[in-house]
Motif scaffolding. Structure first.
Motif, mmCIF file in Angstrom:
data_model
loop_
_atom_site.group_PDB
_atom_site.id
_atom_site.type_symbol
_atom_site.label_atom_id
_atom_site.label_comp_id
_atom_site.label_asym_id
_atom_site.label_seq_id
_atom_site.Cartn_x
_atom_site.Cartn_y
_atom_site.Cartn_z
ATOM 1 N N ASN A 34 0.837 -1.194 0.000
ATOM 2 C CA ASN A 34 0.000 0.000 0.000
ATOM 3 C C ASN A 34 0.876 1.249 0.000
ATOM 4 O O ASN A 34 0.700 2.166 0.811
ATOM 5 C CB ASN A 34 -0.931 -0.003 1.217
ATOM 6 C CG ASN A 34 -2.011 -1.064 1.103
ATOM 7 O OD1 ASN A 34 -2.309 -1.531 0.003
ATOM 8 N ND2 ASN A 34 -2.582 -1.462 2.220
ATOM 9 N N SER A 36 2.507 4.644 -2.060
ATOM 10 C CA SER A 36 1.993 5.646 -2.997
ATOM 11 C C SER A 36 3.043 6.084 -4.009
ATOM 12 O O SER A 36 4.216 5.745 -3.895
ATOM 13 C CB SER A 36 1.500 6.870 -2.219
ATOM 14 O OG SER A 36 0.500 6.530 -1.295
ATOM 15 N N TYR A 66 -1.156 1.834 -5.700
ATOM 16 C CA TYR A 66 -2.124 2.001 -4.620
ATOM 17 C C TYR A 66 -2.748 3.398 -4.648
ATOM 18 O O TYR A 66 -3.917 3.573 -4.962
ATOM 19 C CB TYR A 66 -1.428 1.741 -3.279
ATOM 20 C CG TYR A 66 -2.339 1.898 -2.074
ATOM 21 C CD1 TYR A 66 -3.411 1.031 -1.878
ATOM 22 C CD2 TYR A 66 -2.124 2.904 -1.137
ATOM 23 C CE1 TYR A 66 -4.250 1.176 -0.777
ATOM 24 C CE2 TYR A 66 -2.946 3.052 -0.034
ATOM 25 C CZ TYR A 66 -4.010 2.188 0.141
ATOM 26 O OH TYR A 66 -4.835 2.332 1.221
ATOM 27 N N LYS A 67 -1.958 4.415 -4.395
ATOM 28 C CA LYS A 67 -2.465 5.790 -4.309
ATOM 29 C C LYS A 67 -1.504 6.730 -5.036
ATOM 30 O O LYS A 67 -0.301 6.510 -5.047
ATOM 31 C CB LYS A 67 -2.582 6.200 -2.839
ATOM 32 C CG LYS A 67 -3.206 7.545 -2.587
ATOM 33 C CD LYS A 67 -3.325 7.781 -1.075
ATOM 34 C CE LYS A 67 -3.966 9.130 -0.767
ATOM 35 N NZ LYS A 67 -4.085 9.346 0.695
ATOM 36 N N ALA A 68 -2.066 7.784 -5.663
ATOM 37 C CA ALA A 68 -1.276 8.733 -6.462
ATOM 38 C C ALA A 68 -0.578 7.993 -7.605
ATOM 39 O O ALA A 68 0.632 7.811 -7.621
ATOM 40 C CB ALA A 68 -0.273 9.498 -5.599
ATOM 41 N N GLY A 93 -5.557 2.204 -10.072
ATOM 42 C CA GLY A 93 -5.194 2.501 -8.692
ATOM 43 C C GLY A 93 -6.174 1.861 -7.733
ATOM 44 O O GLY A 93 -7.385 1.837 -8.000
ATOM 45 N N ASN A 95 -6.592 2.937 -4.658
ATOM 46 C CA ASN A 95 -7.074 3.941 -3.718
ATOM 47 C C ASN A 95 -7.423 5.203 -4.493
ATOM 48 O O ASN A 95 -7.953 5.119 -5.589
ATOM 49 C CB ASN A 95 -6.005 4.188 -2.631
ATOM 50 C CG ASN A 95 -6.594 4.760 -1.351
ATOM 51 O OD1 ASN A 95 -6.977 5.908 -1.304
ATOM 52 N ND2 ASN A 95 -6.666 3.940 -0.310
ATOM 53 N N THR A 96 -7.095 6.371 -3.990
ATOM 54 C CA THR A 96 -7.494 7.627 -4.609
ATOM 55 C C THR A 96 -6.348 8.270 -5.384
ATOM 56 O O THR A 96 -5.220 7.793 -5.368
ATOM 57 C CB THR A 96 -7.978 8.623 -3.538
ATOM 58 O OG1 THR A 96 -6.861 8.950 -2.684
ATOM 59 C CG2 THR A 96 -9.086 8.026 -2.701
ATOM 60 N N GLN A 97 -6.681 9.381 -6.083
ATOM 61 C CA GLN A 97 -5.691 10.187 -6.816
ATOM 62 C C GLN A 97 -5.094 9.402 -7.988
ATOM 63 O O GLN A 97 -3.903 9.121 -8.043
ATOM 64 C CB GLN A 97 -4.583 10.668 -5.876
ATOM 65 C CG GLN A 97 -5.107 11.424 -4.661
ATOM 66 C CD GLN A 97 -4.050 11.664 -3.599
ATOM 67 O OE1 GLN A 97 -2.886 11.317 -3.779
ATOM 68 N NE2 GLN A 97 -4.447 12.246 -2.486
ATOM 69 N N ILE A 98 -5.954 9.085 -8.956
ATOM 70 C CA ILE A 98 -5.549 8.284 -10.110
ATOM 71 C C ILE A 98 -5.841 9.095 -11.379
ATOM 72 O O ILE A 98 -6.987 9.470 -11.640
ATOM 73 C CB ILE A 98 -6.318 6.942 -10.165
ATOM 74 C CG1 ILE A 98 -6.387 6.289 -8.768
ATOM 75 C CG2 ILE A 98 -5.689 6.019 -11.187
ATOM 76 C CD1 ILE A 98 -5.064 5.967 -8.147
ATOM 77 N N ASN A 104 -1.727 12.968 -8.560
ATOM 78 C CA ASN A 104 -2.008 13.971 -7.537
ATOM 79 C C ASN A 104 -1.080 15.166 -7.680
ATOM 80 O O ASN A 104 0.139 15.010 -7.752
ATOM 81 C CB ASN A 104 -1.825 13.367 -6.138
ATOM 82 C CG ASN A 104 -2.081 14.385 -5.032
ATOM 83 O OD1 ASN A 104 -2.971 15.219 -5.140
ATOM 84 N ND2 ASN A 104 -1.301 14.314 -3.966
ATOM 85 N N GLY A 123 -9.985 3.979 -10.318
ATOM 86 C CA GLY A 123 -9.544 4.266 -8.958
ATOM 87 C C GLY A 123 -10.687 4.184 -7.983
ATOM 88 O O GLY A 123 -11.867 4.200 -8.371
#
Length: 335
Positions: A34, A36, A66-68, A93, A95-98, A104, A123
């Motif tokens: 996990n 980023s 995972y993220k970004a 992704g 998680n978030t920010q994809i 991001n 995402g």
């Protein structure tokens, strides 16, 4: 990788410049990690003093993390310029920010100019064809002359946010002359707090019309029955053949000229030179030697399209005796 900051370059920092690259294959952070910041060109681009520049790069690779996570960069901060770049690789992704170009934008005045995304982005939330998220008060991105034809998929269980162009946009950001393939009910920006956002949807027929390339600006060119292409990427894709040169002496300078345009296309040491189809002349010069000034060869369309290697050009310069003299040294002492 199983660690954060994964890409061809893990981190780009002050003054870094990356240009003229095509990335293919897979770039990813392991599914059991996990961590980023994953992007094909760079996990992150962070400029605190001198700008970071990413220009004329095309990602064809699948990128996941995972993220970004971004098709070009996972995260940007500070003065970062991403210009004339394209993503046609799938971006995933967990998680978030994809984002298709950047996952991001965390701070600073990142500029994304003359870029496009032609792939799908997936995402948990904050997913977009160009940017996943740019929401912090310290982030003031500028996005100009960009378009996206890819769709976005949100896997979040409750109220996920995403858009064809941007997932989440801050109040201080500026977007101009940007477009997405969609309809009047399409969500172009998932959450838009910016008061300066010029984003529009276009149909497929409109995007494939030559007039759309003109709207995007001089960085783009029209392609018959297809979406606009970046001029810089089209130039990188011209087929070439390899022409090897072996020259004696090795310090000689090789100069190759395009016969049709009289333009010098190569100057430097002998070696393999990649050239598109055409007719060429060449000279070989070196101080103290008689120059060769009448060399010529042709690269055919068939050879260029096949990325062929032509017969080696072997040149041996002869000594110009009139340019050399003899110096005699008398040395005292055996050492």
């Amino acid at each position: 990788s199983e660690t954060a900051y994964t890409g061809l370059f893990s981190k780009l920092i002050d003054g870094a410049s990356v240009k003229n690259l095509i990335i293919d294959g897979e770039v990813y952070i392991a599914d059991n990690s996990n961590k980023s910041y994953c992007g094909t060109i760079a996990g992150s681009a962070n400029a605190s003093a001198n700008a970071v520049n990413i220009r004329n790069c095309w990602n064809k690779a699948t990128v996941r993390g995972y993220k970004a996570v971004g098709g070009i960069a996972g995260m940007t901060a500070g003065a970062v310029v991403i210009e004339s770049c394209a993503n046609t690789g799938i971006v995933l992704g967990r998680n978030t920010q994809i984002g298709g170009i950047v996952g991001n934008i965390s701070s600073g005045n990142t500029i994304i100019r003359n870029c496009y995304n032609m792939s799908n982005v997936t995402g948990f939330s904050y997913a977009g064809g160009i940017i996943g998220q740019a929401t912090k008060s310290s982030a003031s991105p500028t996005i100009q002359n960009c378009y996206s034809t890819g769709n976005y998929t949100l896997t979040g269980l409750s109220s996920p946010v995403g858009g064809l162009l941007i997932g989440f946009m801050s109040t201080s950001g500026s977007i101009s002359n940007c477009f997405a393939l969609g309809t009047s009910d399409s969500i172009l920006i998932g959450t838009n707090n910016s008061t300066n956002a010029q984003v529009f949807y276009k149909t497929q027929d409109e995007m494939k019309d030559a007039a759309f390339a003109e709207i995007l600006g001089d960085a783009f060119c029209s392609v018959p029955e297809s979406y606009p292409e970046l001029v810089s990427i089209k130039e990188m894709l011209i087929p070439t053949a390899s022409v090897p040169f072996r020259v004696t002496p090795v310090e000689a300078v090789l100069t190759i000229t395009d016969t049709a345009s009289s333009e010098v296309v190569y100057t430097g040491a002998a070696g393999a030179v990649a050239l598109p189809a055409g007719s060429y002349t060449y000279t070989v010069t070196c101080g103290g030697y008689t120059s060769k000034t009448d060399g010529s060869f042709t690269v055919s369309e068939e050879q260029a399209n096949a990325s062929a290697t032509l017969d080696e050009q072997i040149i041996t310069l002869t000594v110009d005796e009139g340019l050399w003299g003899t110096v005699t040294f008398n040395v005292t002492g055996s050492d």
